[in-house]
Scaffold this active site. Structure first.
Site, PDB file in Angstrom:
ATOM      1  N   CYS A  46      88.741  18.125 -73.466  1.00 35.07           N
ATOM      2  CA  CYS A  46      88.696  16.874 -72.722  1.00 35.07           C
ATOM      3  C   CYS A  46      87.767  15.905 -73.449  1.00 35.07           C
ATOM      4  CB  CYS A  46      88.187  17.172 -71.315  1.00 35.07           C
ATOM      5  SG  CYS A  46      87.883  15.714 -70.329  1.00 35.07           S
ATOM      6  N   PRO A  47      88.120  14.674 -73.634  1.00 35.85           N
ATOM      7  CA  PRO A  47      89.256  13.922 -73.103  1.00 35.85           C
ATOM      8  C   PRO A  47      90.422  13.794 -74.079  1.00 35.85           C
ATOM      9  CG  PRO A  47      87.714  12.358 -74.000  1.00 35.85           C
ATOM     10  CD  PRO A  47      87.131  13.748 -74.231  1.00 35.85           C
TER      11      PRO A  47
END
Length: 78
Positions: free
Chosen positions: A19-20
């Site tokens: 993430c992201p």
């Protein structure tokens, strides 16, 4: 315009990305698509794909689990 059932389904394998990055890669890939086309995305650390779709105006058609991987079908906004 072609019926949606004939539009191409694009693939994005974001497994192994943290993430992201999965959402960033999805955003980049969707930018290149025609409205109504769909992206099938696989991710094991997907961030918040439903929130991304809502904010960007895309439609989250499906969200499912395939073992440790989440699979999303996203339709590009028109």
């Amino acid at each position: 315009m072609q019926p949606k059932s004939y539009l191409m389904m694009h693939e994005l394998d974001a497994t192994g990305l943290l993430c992201p990055l999965p959402v960033l890669k999805a955003r980049k890939r969707l930018t290149a698509l025609t409205p109504g086309e769909r992206l099938r995305m696989r991710a094991d650390d997907p961030a918040d794909v439903p929130h991304f779709c809502t904010q960007a105006g895309h439609t989250l058609i499906e969200a499912s689990q395939d073992g440790d991987v989440q699979v999303y079908i996203i339709e590009k906004a028109g």
